[in-house]
Design an enzyme around this catalytic site. Structure first.
Site, PDB file in Angstrom:
ATOM      1  N   HIS A 284      -3.236 -10.414  -3.795  1.00  0.00           N
ATOM      2  CA  HIS A 284      -2.323  -9.457  -4.447  1.00  0.00           C
ATOM      3  C   HIS A 284      -2.831  -9.095  -5.844  1.00  0.00           C
ATOM      4  CE1 HIS A 284       0.688 -11.636  -1.740  1.00  0.00           C
ATOM      5  NE2 HIS A 284       0.796 -10.391  -1.345  1.00  0.00           N
TER       6      HIS A 284
ATOM      7  N   VAL B  11      -9.529 -10.452  -0.119  1.00  0.00           N
ATOM      8  CA  VAL B  11      -9.908 -11.583  -0.980  1.00  0.00           C
ATOM      9  C   VAL B  11      -9.792 -12.857  -0.137  1.00  0.00           C
ATOM     10  CG1 VAL B  11      -9.356 -12.868  -3.074  1.00  0.00           C
ATOM     11  CG2 VAL B  11      -9.111 -10.379  -3.025  1.00  0.00           C
TER      12      VAL B  11
HETATM   13  P1  AMP Z   1       2.151  -8.943   1.695  1.00  0.00           P
HETATM   14  O1  AMP Z   1       2.829  -9.468   0.479  1.00  0.00           O
HETATM   15  O2  AMP Z   1       1.513 -10.000   2.545  1.00  0.00           O
HETATM   16  O3  AMP Z   1       3.002  -7.984   2.478  1.00  0.00           O
HETATM   17  O4  AMP Z   1       0.917  -8.085   1.172  1.00  0.00           O
HETATM   18  C1  AMP Z   1       1.092  -7.095   0.209  1.00  0.00           C
HETATM   19  C2  AMP Z   1      -0.202  -6.355   0.049  1.00  0.00           C
HETATM   20  O5  AMP Z   1      -1.229  -7.262  -0.319  1.00  0.00           O
HETATM   21  C3  AMP Z   1      -0.677  -5.667   1.344  1.00  0.00           C
HETATM   22  O6  AMP Z   1      -1.242  -4.407   1.035  1.00  0.00           O
HETATM   23  C4  AMP Z   1      -1.710  -6.628   1.853  1.00  0.00           C
HETATM   24  O7  AMP Z   1      -2.690  -6.008   2.673  1.00  0.00           O
HETATM   25  C5  AMP Z   1      -2.322  -7.112   0.560  1.00  0.00           C
HETATM   26  N1  AMP Z   1      -2.993  -8.391   0.756  1.00  0.00           N
HETATM   27  C6  AMP Z   1      -2.485  -9.515   1.305  1.00  0.00           C
HETATM   28  N2  AMP Z   1      -3.413 -10.486   1.371  1.00  0.00           N
HETATM   29  C7  AMP Z   1      -4.556  -9.956   0.856  1.00  0.00           C
HETATM   30  C8  AMP Z   1      -5.887 -10.455   0.649  1.00  0.00           C
HETATM   31  N3  AMP Z   1      -6.224 -11.677   0.995  1.00  0.00           N
HETATM   32  N4  AMP Z   1      -6.784  -9.622   0.091  1.00  0.00           N
HETATM   33  C9  AMP Z   1      -6.458  -8.351  -0.260  1.00  0.00           C
HETATM   34  N5  AMP Z   1      -5.217  -7.822  -0.101  1.00  0.00           N
HETATM   35  C10 AMP Z   1      -4.281  -8.615   0.461  1.00  0.00           C
END
Ligand code: AMP
Length: 279
Positions: A36, A174
Site C-alpha cells: 500500500h 511489492v
Molecule cells: P487491499 O487493501 O488489499 O484492497 O488493496 C488496496 C490496494 O493495494 C489495491 O489496489 C491492491 O492491488 C494494492 N496492493 C495490495 N497488495 C499489494 C502489493 N503487495 N503490492 C502492490 N500493491 C498492492
C-alpha cells in the site's frame, strides 16, 4: 493529516482543494503494508493532494468469506499514512444505505474468469465501491496495485466504459524477501504455511523464466508451475495464462500479445493470489 468519516464533509473539503491542487486517490481496505505504501508514494509523486480511503467493502465479500475476520488496524494505518505524507484518510463507517445499494454496477466477461469464477459478484462489488469512491473524491488520478491484476483490468475498463474523468495508475507488486506478494491476508498464515506460501511466486517465476528462455507453449509452462506447487503440497484454485488486458485464455505466447500467469491457492486459512508477466 485529517481523518474524515463523512462523505459530505470530504466533498466539501476537497472542493476547496480542487481549485488549485490535483488530487490522487488510493483506495484500500486498510491493514496497510509496504505494498500500500508503494501506491501512496506513487500517488504523492503524481499529485498535489493524496487521499487514502480505508473501507472494508461488504459488497465484495461472498457469504462464506472473511468479511468479519478481515484485519482492521485503524490506528496503525493512520500512523503509517502520517509517515508517508498522506493528506487525508477517508474512513467511512459505511458507504451504503440500509442493507446495500439498490443501484450497483455489473461487470461482464472480465469478471467471469480467474477470481470471478469462484467469487461470483466480487467484481460487481469492487466496481460499485470504486465508482462510489470516484464520485465522492473526484480524483484526477487513482492508484491500484498490479497484485490484483484482474481488478486493475476491470477498473481500467470501467473508466473507459463509463467515461470517468480519472487516470488509472497501476503499480508493480511489492514482495517479501522470499517473493511472497505482500497482502493483508498473509496475517492468516501460521509459520509453516507462511514458508509454503513463498512457493506461489516461485512457481510463477519459474514459468516466466521458461517463457523468457523461448518456451511459448502454455501447457508446458503451466505444467512447470503445477509441478512446483505440487511438490510443496499446494493445489491451485487456478493457474492460468491469459492475455494481460482482455484476460482471454492463451494457448501460445505471441510477441504481439501481452501475457500474464495468474495463480490463486488456499494455503492454511488464507486464499492468496499472485500474477506475473510472461515476456
Ligand atoms: P487491499 O487493501 O488489499 O484492497 O488493496 C488496496 C490496494 O493495494 C489495491 O489496489 C491492491 O492491488 C494494492 N496492493 C495490495 N497488495 C499489494 C502489493 N503487495 N503490492 C502492490 N500493491 C498492492
Amino acid at each position: 493529516m485529517k481523518i474524515i468519516h463523512n462523505p459530505a464533509d470530504l466533498c466539501r473539503q476537497l472542493a476547496k482543494r480542487r481549485k488549485s491542487q490535483s488530487i490522487a486517490l488510493v483506495p484500500t481496505m486498510g491493514c496497510l503494508h509496504d505494498g500500500h505504501m508503494h501506491l501512496i508514494e506513487t500517488a504523492r509523486k503524481m499529485a498535489d493532494f493524496v487521499v487514502v480511503s480505508i473501507y472494508v467493502n461488504p459488497l465484495q465479500f461472498g457469504a462464506n468469506e472473511d468479511l468479519d475476520r478481515y484485519p482492521r488496524t485503524p490506528e496503525a494505518d493512520a500512523k503509517r499514512c502520517v509517515q508517508a505524507g498522506v493528506d487525508m484518510i477517508f474512513h467511512p463507517p459505511t458507504l451504503y444505505a440500509d442493507a446495500g445499494p439498490l443501484v450497483s454496477l455489473h461487470v461482464q466477461q472480465l469478471a467471469d474468469v480467474l477470481c470471478g469464477a469462484s467469487r461470483p459478484g466480487h467484481f460487481d462489488g469492487v466496481a460499485t465501491v470504486v465508482n462510489i469512491l470516484f464520485n465522492i473524491v473526484q480524483p484526477d488520478i487513482a492508484v491500484f496495485g498490479e497484485k490484483d491484476w484482474q481488478q486493475l483490468a476491470i477498473i481500467r475498463r470501467m473508466v473507459r466504459d463509463l467515461h470517468l474523468p480519472v487516470q488509472i495508475i497501476g503499480v508493480p507488486t511489492v514482495r517479501e524477501c522470499d517473493g511472497l506478494a505482500m497482502s493483508s491476508r498473509n496475517r492468516y498464515l501460521d509459520a509453516a504455511d507462511r514458508r509454503r506460501a513463498a512457493t506461489l511466486s516461485q512457481a510463477l517465476k519459474a514459468m516466466a523464466r521458461q517463457a523468457g528462455d523461448g518456451i511459448h507453449d502454455c501447457a508446458t509452462l503451466l505444467a512447470t508451475g503445477h509441478a512446483i506447487l505440487h511438490e510443496a503440497g499446494i493445489e491451485a484454485e487456478y493457474l492460468e495464462i491469459r492475455h494481460a488486458d482482455t484476460l482471454q485464455a492463451l494457448h501460445r505466447l505471441q510477441h504481439d500479445q501481452p501475457a500474464r500467469a495468474f495463480l490463486a491457492a488456499r494455503i492454511g486459512k488464507a486464499r492468496l493470489i499472485d500474477n506475473m508477466p510472461l515476456d
